[in-house]
Motif scaffolding. Structure first.
Motif, PDB file in Angstrom:
ATOM      1  N   ALA A 269     -65.977 -24.791  54.110  1.00 18.96           N
ATOM      2  CA  ALA A 269     -66.798 -25.746  54.136  1.00 18.96           C
ATOM      3  C   ALA A 269     -66.779 -26.885  53.030  1.00 18.96           C
ATOM      4  O   ALA A 269     -66.436 -28.048  53.241  1.00 18.96           O
ATOM      5  CB  ALA A 269     -68.518 -25.114  53.954  1.00 18.96           C
ATOM      6  N   GLY A 270     -66.197 -26.277  51.631  1.00 17.77           N
ATOM      7  CA  GLY A 270     -66.151 -27.228  50.569  1.00 17.77           C
ATOM      8  C   GLY A 270     -64.753 -28.091  51.156  1.00 17.77           C
ATOM      9  O   GLY A 270     -64.965 -29.419  50.847  1.00 17.77           O
ATOM     10  N   SER A 271     -63.680 -27.360  51.443  1.00 23.88           N
ATOM     11  CA  SER A 271     -62.602 -28.196  51.597  1.00 23.88           C
ATOM     12  C   SER A 271     -62.691 -29.212  52.819  1.00 23.88           C
ATOM     13  O   SER A 271     -62.022 -30.416  52.626  1.00 23.88           O
ATOM     14  CB  SER A 271     -61.469 -27.174  52.091  1.00 23.88           C
ATOM     15  N   THR A 272     -63.377 -28.725  53.967  1.00 24.81           N
ATOM     16  CA  THR A 272     -63.852 -29.850  55.011  1.00 24.81           C
ATOM     17  C   THR A 272     -64.531 -30.871  54.534  1.00 24.81           C
ATOM     18  O   THR A 272     -64.264 -32.322  54.785  1.00 24.81           O
ATOM     19  CB  THR A 272     -64.634 -29.223  56.062  1.00 24.81           C
ATOM     20  N   PHE A 273     -65.501 -30.670  53.394  1.00 24.04           N
ATOM     21  CA  PHE A 273     -66.321 -31.949  53.136  1.00 24.04           C
ATOM     22  C   PHE A 273     -65.600 -32.944  52.129  1.00 24.04           C
ATOM     23  O   PHE A 273     -65.384 -34.078  52.450  1.00 24.04           O
ATOM     24  CB  PHE A 273     -67.431 -31.309  52.182  1.00 24.04           C
ATOM     25  N   GLN A 274     -64.549 -32.178  51.370  1.00 20.15           N
ATOM     26  CA  GLN A 274     -63.678 -33.049  50.525  1.00 20.15           C
ATOM     27  C   GLN A 274     -62.810 -33.883  51.461  1.00 20.15           C
ATOM     28  O   GLN A 274     -62.398 -35.083  51.147  1.00 20.15           O
ATOM     29  CB  GLN A 274     -63.013 -32.366  49.484  1.00 20.15           C
ATOM     30  N   THR A 275     -62.303 -33.313  52.639  1.00 27.27           N
ATOM     31  CA  THR A 275     -61.340 -34.177  53.254  1.00 27.27           C
ATOM     32  C   THR A 275     -61.931 -35.148  54.154  1.00 27.27           C
ATOM     33  O   THR A 275     -61.533 -36.374  54.441  1.00 27.27           O
ATOM     34  CB  THR A 275     -60.478 -33.107  54.488  1.00 27.27           C
ATOM     35  N   ILE A 276     -63.248 -34.834  54.621  1.00 26.09           N
ATOM     36  CA  ILE A 276     -63.871 -35.821  55.596  1.00 26.09           C
ATOM     37  C   ILE A 276     -64.050 -36.997  54.784  1.00 26.09           C
ATOM     38  O   ILE A 276     -63.991 -38.266  55.132  1.00 26.09           O
ATOM     39  CB  ILE A 276     -64.992 -35.142  56.189  1.00 26.09           C
ATOM     40  N   LEU A 277     -64.569 -36.825  53.237  1.00 26.60           N
ATOM     41  CA  LEU A 277     -65.126 -37.977  52.648  1.00 26.60           C
ATOM     42  C   LEU A 277     -64.213 -38.411  51.753  1.00 26.60           C
ATOM     43  O   LEU A 277     -64.270 -39.518  50.959  1.00 26.60           O
ATOM     44  CB  LEU A 277     -66.259 -37.476  51.872  1.00 26.60           C
ATOM     45  N   ARG A 278     -62.841 -37.841  51.810  1.00 25.14           N
ATOM     46  CA  ARG A 278     -61.869 -38.220  50.896  1.00 25.14           C
ATOM     47  C   ARG A 278     -62.047 -38.403  49.343  1.00 25.14           C
ATOM     48  O   ARG A 278     -61.800 -39.215  48.910  1.00 25.14           O
ATOM     49  CB  ARG A 278     -61.080 -39.455  51.556  1.00 25.14           C
TER      50      ARG A 278
ATOM     51  N   ILE B 106     -71.331 -30.369  60.875  1.00 28.35           N
ATOM     52  CA  ILE B 106     -72.558 -29.199  61.324  1.00 28.35           C
ATOM     53  C   ILE B 106     -71.859 -27.958  61.063  1.00 28.35           C
ATOM     54  O   ILE B 106     -72.682 -27.045  60.519  1.00 28.35           O
ATOM     55  CB  ILE B 106     -72.862 -29.529  62.905  1.00 28.35           C
ATOM     56  N   SER B 107     -70.754 -27.582  61.409  1.00 33.90           N
ATOM     57  CA  SER B 107     -70.205 -26.366  61.039  1.00 33.90           C
ATOM     58  C   SER B 107     -69.940 -26.229  59.553  1.00 33.90           C
ATOM     59  O   SER B 107     -70.493 -24.997  59.050  1.00 33.90           O
ATOM     60  CB  SER B 107     -68.584 -26.395  61.501  1.00 33.90           C
ATOM     61  N   SER B 108     -69.645 -27.135  58.647  1.00 31.82           N
ATOM     62  CA  SER B 108     -69.539 -26.704  57.232  1.00 31.82           C
ATOM     63  C   SER B 108     -70.921 -26.737  56.680  1.00 31.82           C
ATOM     64  O   SER B 108     -71.084 -25.521  55.719  1.00 31.82           O
ATOM     65  CB  SER B 108     -69.003 -27.990  56.666  1.00 31.82           C
ATOM     66  N   VAL B 109     -72.032 -27.361  57.200  1.00 32.95           N
ATOM     67  CA  VAL B 109     -73.265 -27.191  56.584  1.00 32.95           C
ATOM     68  C   VAL B 109     -73.647 -25.819  57.246  1.00 32.95           C
ATOM     69  O   VAL B 109     -74.504 -25.277  56.169  1.00 32.95           O
ATOM     70  CB  VAL B 109     -74.300 -28.273  57.139  1.00 32.95           C
ATOM     71  N   ALA B 110     -73.634 -25.301  58.237  1.00 34.33           N
ATOM     72  CA  ALA B 110     -73.990 -24.033  58.510  1.00 34.33           C
ATOM     73  C   ALA B 110     -73.352 -23.070  57.674  1.00 34.33           C
ATOM     74  O   ALA B 110     -73.987 -21.982  57.484  1.00 34.33           O
ATOM     75  CB  ALA B 110     -73.724 -23.872  60.127  1.00 34.33           C
ATOM     76  N   LEU B 111     -72.242 -23.086  57.707  1.00 30.46           N
ATOM     77  CA  LEU B 111     -71.607 -21.990  56.597  1.00 30.46           C
ATOM     78  C   LEU B 111     -71.953 -21.960  55.210  1.00 30.46           C
ATOM     79  O   LEU B 111     -72.178 -20.962  54.692  1.00 30.46           O
ATOM     80  CB  LEU B 111     -70.151 -22.430  56.368  1.00 30.46           C
ATOM     81  N   ILE B 112     -72.266 -23.277  54.741  1.00 31.79           N
ATOM     82  CA  ILE B 112     -72.899 -23.187  53.491  1.00 31.79           C
ATOM     83  C   ILE B 112     -74.279 -22.531  53.375  1.00 31.79           C
ATOM     84  O   ILE B 112     -74.665 -21.747  52.453  1.00 31.79           O
ATOM     85  CB  ILE B 112     -72.947 -24.597  52.898  1.00 31.79           C
ATOM     86  N   ALA B 113     -74.960 -23.063  54.335  1.00 34.08           N
ATOM     87  CA  ALA B 113     -76.522 -22.674  54.412  1.00 34.08           C
ATOM     88  C   ALA B 113     -76.438 -20.992  54.611  1.00 34.08           C
ATOM     89  O   ALA B 113     -77.472 -20.258  53.931  1.00 34.08           O
ATOM     90  CB  ALA B 113     -77.177 -23.357  55.543  1.00 34.08           C
ATOM     91  N   PHE B 114     -75.850 -20.455  55.477  1.00 35.10           N
ATOM     92  CA  PHE B 114     -76.093 -18.965  55.772  1.00 35.10           C
ATOM     93  C   PHE B 114     -75.380 -18.297  54.487  1.00 35.10           C
ATOM     94  O   PHE B 114     -76.018 -17.314  53.941  1.00 35.10           O
ATOM     95  CB  PHE B 114     -75.185 -18.928  57.082  1.00 35.10           C
ATOM     96  N   SER B 115     -74.369 -18.750  53.945  1.00 33.30           N
ATOM     97  CA  SER B 115     -73.753 -18.031  52.740  1.00 33.30           C
ATOM     98  C   SER B 115     -74.759 -18.113  51.772  1.00 33.30           C
ATOM     99  O   SER B 115     -74.793 -17.004  51.134  1.00 33.30           O
ATOM    100  CB  SER B 115     -72.200 -18.592  52.633  1.00 33.30           C
ATOM    101  N   THR B 116     -75.484 -19.336  51.343  1.00 33.37           N
ATOM    102  CA  THR B 116     -76.096 -19.342  50.117  1.00 33.37           C
ATOM    103  C   THR B 116     -77.306 -18.478  50.484  1.00 33.37           C
ATOM    104  O   THR B 116     -77.992 -17.765  49.576  1.00 33.37           O
ATOM    105  CB  THR B 116     -76.473 -20.984  49.976  1.00 33.37           C
ATOM    106  N   ALA B 117     -77.826 -18.500  51.654  1.00 35.26           N
ATOM    107  CA  ALA B 117     -78.962 -17.656  52.136  1.00 35.26           C
ATOM    108  C   ALA B 117     -78.615 -16.306  51.693  1.00 35.26           C
ATOM    109  O   ALA B 117     -79.741 -15.487  51.397  1.00 35.26           O
ATOM    110  CB  ALA B 117     -79.405 -17.938  53.526  1.00 35.26           C
ATOM    111  N   VAL B 118     -77.521 -15.561  52.023  1.00 31.22           N
ATOM    112  CA  VAL B 118     -77.462 -14.306  51.807  1.00 31.22           C
ATOM    113  C   VAL B 118     -77.166 -13.835  50.116  1.00 31.22           C
ATOM    114  O   VAL B 118     -77.670 -12.997  49.668  1.00 31.22           O
ATOM    115  CB  VAL B 118     -76.084 -13.942  52.786  1.00 31.22           C
ATOM    116  N   THR B 119     -76.275 -14.791  49.466  1.00 28.59           N
ATOM    117  CA  THR B 119     -75.827 -14.437  48.237  1.00 28.59           C
ATOM    118  C   THR B 119     -76.523 -15.292  47.157  1.00 28.59           C
ATOM    119  O   THR B 119     -76.273 -14.818  45.956  1.00 28.59           O
ATOM    120  CB  THR B 119     -74.368 -14.302  48.110  1.00 28.59           C
ATOM    121  N   GLY B 120     -77.251 -16.091  47.540  1.00 23.96           N
ATOM    122  CA  GLY B 120     -77.581 -17.272  46.350  1.00 23.96           C
ATOM    123  C   GLY B 120     -76.584 -18.153  46.164  1.00 23.96           C
ATOM    124  O   GLY B 120     -75.241 -18.263  46.630  1.00 23.96           O
TER     125      GLY B 120
END
Length: 344
Positions: free
Chosen positions: A88-97, A252-266
């Protein structure tokens, strides 16, 4: 002359492909070795034969509980959330350059944290409800950041600045909730905010795997289109990329990965921020690096968990260790951008 140019291009492509494959294999082997280490190491060391028998389903007194109930869920959660944060982090950094365009820098992770803190400190709930609310709040904050950044004219730099502002506001709200909370609830909230693999259960793993299998595959399949988007809007359209749809699916895919991962581990800090640049250094910038970034994210989480468990007399949550690693890099990045005249 043309023939020589074509041969040069082919050689360059093969070299980049070889570097990507070699780098990814190296990251994969390191990830597997860290997974094995987390299962092997603990307060009591079991022989490898005993561990294999337990993993195959045999009941062995003491070993079955330690391995199946404590170590295996912890390792699998670290592996899956690390891959999710990294991709997710890599995708955001690439999209927004922009290397600052990481979900834990622009407020999306903080959005999930606010929802979880509200459940823990105000509603006095735990477990599934906290996870669901954390996911929903993370998605809502992502939408809010996007809508605010569209006011006037949209740009990646504007989205980053809006996200940083939203994150500051959300962090203040978290502090307010902590100050108003009962002293008996604060320790649980602090444990969640620090980003930890403690208390992971096998019931957390299927939903994490399902989310990663769906949204992670979407990101990997759109990886080539993502690299084309780096060339600019007009170039991507000319090459046949449906830019709006591609960007929407990736976000959408990146936000979903971040949100679900954060929900489980903080919020495990700086994993999403560090994974992309490290992966690019290893596998090169000319090929899609979302999957290698996911492996780097897993390596960061798993190795930080090993360090937090065994390197000190006091055990530290994984988020504390990753925070120590990420903070100097963020400062160096800001100094470099200032010296070179870069901007967010």
């Amino acid at each position: 002359m043309i023939r020589n140019n074509i041969d040069t291009i082919k050689i360059g492509y093969r070299n980049r492909r070889f570097r990507w494959i070699a780098g990814t294999l190296l990251l994969g082997m390191l990830t597997l070795s860290l997974c094995a280490s987390l299962v092997l190491l603990g307060n009591h060391k079991y022989p490898i034969g005993v561990i294999i028998r337990v993993l195959l389903g045999e009941q062995i007194q003491g070993a079955s509980f330690a391995i199946r109930t404590l170590r295996l869920p912890r390792m699998l959660a670290g592996l899956l959330v690390g891959i999710g944060f990294g991709m997710a982090g890599s995708t955001f950094q690439t999209i927004l350059r922009n290397p600052l365009a990481s979900p834990d820098i622009i407020g999306i992770t903080a959005g999930s944290s606010v929802g979880a803190m509200f459940c823990i400190l105000v509603l006095k709930t735990s477990g599934t409800i906290v996870s669901v609310v954390a996911v929903i709040s993370g998605l809502l904050v992502a939408v809010l950041i996007y809508m605010l950044s569209k006011v006037g004219s949209f740009s990646g730099g504007k989205l980053i600045l809006v996200g940083m502002g939203i994150q500051a506001m959300l962090n203040a709200l978290i502090s307010f909730l902590m100050l108003r909370a009962s002293q008996y609830d604060v320790p649980a909230a602090y444990r969640w905010l620090s980003g930890s693999l403690n208390g992971m259960q096998m019931t957390n793993i299927p939903k994490l795997f399902l989310v990663l299998a769906i949204f992670g595959v979407v990101i990997i399949l759109l990886g080539r289109h993502l690299k084309i988007l780096e060339l600019g809007e007009q170039s991507a359209i000319t090459l046949g990329v449906r830019t709006d749809l591609t960007r929407l699916l990736l976000v959408i895919s990146s936000v979903a990965l971040i949100a679900f991962s954060t929900a489980v581990t903080g919020p495990i800090s700086f994993v999403a921020f560090l994974a992309g640049p490290i992966a690019t250094k290893l596998v090169g910038a000319g090929t899609p690096n979302e999957f290698p970034a996911g492996l780097v994210g897993a390596i960061l989480v798993l190795s930080a968990d090993l360090v937090g468990q065994f390197a000190f007399k006091t055990r530290f949550p994984v988020g504390v260790i990753t925070g120590i690693l990420g903070s100097p890099y963020l400062l160096l990045l800001l100094i470099r951008m200032h010296r070179t005249g870069g901007s967010v």
